[in-house]
Write a protein that holds these residues in place. Structure first.
Motif, mmCIF file in Angstrom:
data_model
loop_
_atom_site.group_PDB
_atom_site.id
_atom_site.type_symbol
_atom_site.label_atom_id
_atom_site.label_comp_id
_atom_site.label_asym_id
_atom_site.label_seq_id
_atom_site.Cartn_x
_atom_site.Cartn_y
_atom_site.Cartn_z
ATOM 1 N N GLN A 104 -0.279 9.339 3.003
ATOM 2 C CA GLN A 104 -1.280 10.031 1.778
ATOM 3 C C GLN A 104 -0.461 10.043 0.373
ATOM 4 N N HIS A 105 0.767 11.007 0.191
ATOM 5 C CA HIS A 105 1.329 11.120 -0.424
ATOM 6 C C HIS A 105 2.576 10.073 -1.069
ATOM 7 N N ASP A 106 2.218 9.005 -0.300
ATOM 8 C CA ASP A 106 3.385 8.127 -0.214
ATOM 9 C C ASP A 106 3.267 7.797 -1.606
ATOM 10 N N ALA A 107 4.294 7.277 -2.018
ATOM 11 C CA ALA A 107 4.321 5.902 -3.216
ATOM 12 C C ALA A 107 3.140 4.453 -3.158
ATOM 13 N N PRO A 108 2.131 4.171 -4.181
ATOM 14 C CA PRO A 108 1.798 3.491 -4.603
ATOM 15 C C PRO A 108 2.801 2.356 -3.833
ATOM 16 N N GLU A 109 3.616 1.395 -4.413
ATOM 17 C CA GLU A 109 4.085 0.952 -4.008
ATOM 18 C C GLU A 109 3.983 0.400 -2.522
ATOM 19 N N VAL A 110 4.758 1.653 -2.221
ATOM 20 C CA VAL A 110 4.767 1.289 -0.533
ATOM 21 C C VAL A 110 3.648 0.870 0.222
ATOM 22 N N PHE A 111 2.732 0.910 0.008
ATOM 23 C CA PHE A 111 1.455 0.147 0.241
ATOM 24 C C PHE A 111 1.037 -0.979 -0.587
ATOM 25 N N ASP A 112 1.673 -1.275 -1.765
ATOM 26 C CA ASP A 112 1.234 -2.560 -1.911
ATOM 27 C C ASP A 112 2.725 -3.433 -0.821
ATOM 28 N N ALA A 113 3.859 -2.574 -0.721
ATOM 29 C CA ALA A 113 4.723 -3.685 -0.098
ATOM 30 C C ALA A 113 4.283 -4.029 1.904
ATOM 31 N N ILE A 114 3.765 -2.320 1.956
ATOM 32 C CA ILE A 114 3.470 -2.926 3.756
ATOM 33 C C ILE A 114 2.431 -3.774 3.539
ATOM 34 N N GLU A 115 1.107 -4.167 2.649
ATOM 35 C CA GLU A 115 0.598 -4.894 2.590
ATOM 36 C C GLU A 115 0.062 -6.220 1.562
ATOM 37 N N LYS A 116 0.879 -6.268 1.156
ATOM 38 C CA LYS A 116 1.046 -7.453 0.104
ATOM 39 C C LYS A 116 2.601 -8.079 0.566
ATOM 40 N N THR A 117 3.588 -7.194 0.582
ATOM 41 C CA THR A 117 4.942 -8.296 1.097
ATOM 42 C C THR A 117 5.273 -8.410 2.534
ATOM 43 N N ASN A 118 4.336 -8.458 3.502
ATOM 44 C CA ASN A 118 4.848 -8.049 4.716
ATOM 45 C C ASN A 118 4.169 -9.615 4.655
ATOM 46 N N PRO A 119 4.732 -10.597 5.192
ATOM 47 C CA PRO A 119 3.960 -12.017 5.511
ATOM 48 C C PRO A 119 3.135 -11.913 6.675
ATOM 49 N N TYR A 120 3.132 -10.697 7.400
ATOM 50 C CA TYR A 120 1.750 -11.421 8.990
ATOM 51 C C TYR A 120 1.107 -10.127 9.052
ATOM 52 N N ALA A 121 1.095 -9.252 7.038
ATOM 53 C CA ALA A 121 -0.207 -8.508 7.288
ATOM 54 C C ALA A 121 -1.699 -8.865 7.340
ATOM 55 N N GLU A 122 -1.630 -9.886 6.284
ATOM 56 C CA GLU A 122 -2.624 -10.198 5.920
ATOM 57 C C GLU A 122 -3.741 -10.830 7.737
ATOM 58 N N ALA A 123 -3.111 -11.883 7.967
ATOM 59 C CA ALA A 123 -3.643 -11.766 9.510
ATOM 60 C C ALA A 123 -3.979 -10.865 10.080
ATOM 61 N N VAL A 124 -3.201 -9.820 9.965
ATOM 62 C CA VAL A 124 -3.185 -7.895 10.877
ATOM 63 C C VAL A 124 -4.398 -7.806 10.472
ATOM 64 N N ARG A 125 -4.502 -7.730 9.078
ATOM 65 C CA ARG A 125 -5.723 -7.334 7.995
ATOM 66 C C ARG A 125 -6.951 -7.719 9.101
ATOM 67 N N ARG A 126 -7.443 -9.253 8.136
ATOM 68 C CA ARG A 126 -8.525 -10.125 8.356
ATOM 69 C C ARG A 126 -8.842 -10.090 9.722
ATOM 70 N N GLN A 127 -8.534 -9.947 11.095
ATOM 71 C CA GLN A 127 -8.359 -9.894 11.990
ATOM 72 C C GLN A 127 -9.565 -8.076 12.450
ATOM 73 N N PHE A 128 -8.108 -7.519 11.823
ATOM 74 C CA PHE A 128 -9.054 -6.448 11.954
ATOM 75 C C PHE A 128 -10.050 -5.562 11.396
ATOM 76 N N PHE A 129 -11.017 -6.718 9.964
ATOM 77 C CA PHE A 129 -11.873 -6.314 9.480
ATOM 78 C C PHE A 129 -13.109 -7.150 9.840
ATOM 79 N N ASP A 130 -12.224 -8.930 10.570
ATOM 80 C CA ASP A 130 -13.467 -9.280 11.612
ATOM 81 C C ASP A 130 -13.979 -8.472 12.476
ATOM 82 N N LEU A 131 -13.215 -8.236 13.803
ATOM 83 C CA LEU A 131 -13.676 -7.414 14.723
ATOM 84 C C LEU A 131 -14.535 -5.934 14.238
ATOM 85 N N ALA A 132 -14.383 -5.253 13.284
ATOM 86 C CA ALA A 132 -15.343 -4.276 12.678
ATOM 87 C C ALA A 132 -16.353 -4.805 12.365
ATOM 88 N N ALA A 133 -16.408 -5.948 11.415
ATOM 89 C CA ALA A 133 -17.450 -6.603 11.221
ATOM 90 C C ALA A 133 -18.649 -6.919 12.315
#
Length: 263
Positions: free
Chosen positions: A214-243
């Protein structure tokens, strides 16, 4: 880097002396002659405490080993500047949370006369409070053979568990391991304040995981979620399954309500 005596004569230049640059200096200080560059004007005291010499960018990038701990937003610019100043035979190492894009940048911009190793220490200042022995680090050889001695040093002198992998394999796994951890932490923090009195062991472990990021710099979260080329697909799968799970629960709730009313 076969012996401690030899390591003492190896210079290490850290580009970016923020939280992780300081953590690296803390654990590498007895093995290397360390200098660091950072544009922030308020680092003199901590550098002195760690035995690190703050110096110019040109001086720091003349080191035998250059550790890039700069923010993702400035990574490409930093690498392009290092390419103009580093010396032949140097080992260039990055420590970012994402590996595919930084590896491509380093391979494209850095001269052929240097070795390149992309790494991701799978820990940070919070999780390394009690030391780094037994913690994990991903090591991705990009160019040259110095990664072999580097991995041996990390195992022998720091006690790290070294995982040799590729940037692609790293990012695929990190998209789940880090991507979901940080994503869930962000969501739960927005639901806060979280309960602290009547908690279960599993919730306590979840809270501990949240506290580590929770105390990581904001750019760490941005890098993990936006710069990783595989993150979006995992994120969408997670939210789709949650829905989908939410839809199932709502369907059960509706059926139960109808049965209770005799409809």
């Amino acid at each position: 880097m076969n012996t401690k005596r030899r390591i003492h004569h190896t210079s290490l230049g850290i580009v970016g002396f923020g939280a992780f640059g300081q953590l690296a200096a803390l654990h590498l200080g007895e093995h290397f002659q360390i200098s660091a560059y950072d544009p922030s004007p308020s680092l003199a005291k901590v550098a002195q405490q760690l035995g690190v010499t703050l110096s110019s960018f040109h001086s720091v990038t003349q080191a035998d080993v250059i550790l890039i701990a700069a923010p993702v937003s400035s990574f490409e610019q930093v690498v392009s500047e290092i390419a103009r100043t580093c010396k032949p035979g140097a080992l260039i190492v990055d420590v970012g949370s994402v590996k595919v894009i930084p590896s491509d940048i380093m391979q494209r911009l850095l001269p052929n006369c240097v070795d390149i190793v992309a790494t991701h220490p799978l820990f940070g200042p919070q999780s390394a409070e009690k030391g780094v022995t037994g913690l994990k680090i991903a090591v991705c050889p990009i160019r040259g053979k110095q990664h072999v001695r580097m991995a041996a040093f990390l195992r022998k002198f720091l006690g790290l568990t070294v995982i040799v992998t590729t940037p692609e394999d790293h990012d695929q796994e990190a998209a789940v391991v880090q991507g979901l951890t940080h994503l869930i932490a962000k969501v739960l923090l927005r639901m806060g304040p979280l309960p602290t009195r009547m908690t279960t062991k599993s919730f306590d472990l979840l809270s501990e995981a949240i506290s580590m990021v929770q105390h990581d710099a904001p750019e760490v979260f941005d890098a993990i979620e936006k710069t990783n080329p595989y993150a979006e697909a995992v994120r969408r799968q997670f939210f789709d399954l949650a829905a989908s799970l939410n839809a199932d629960l709502e369907a059960v709730s509706t059926t139960t309500s109808h049965n209770d009313t005799g409809l």
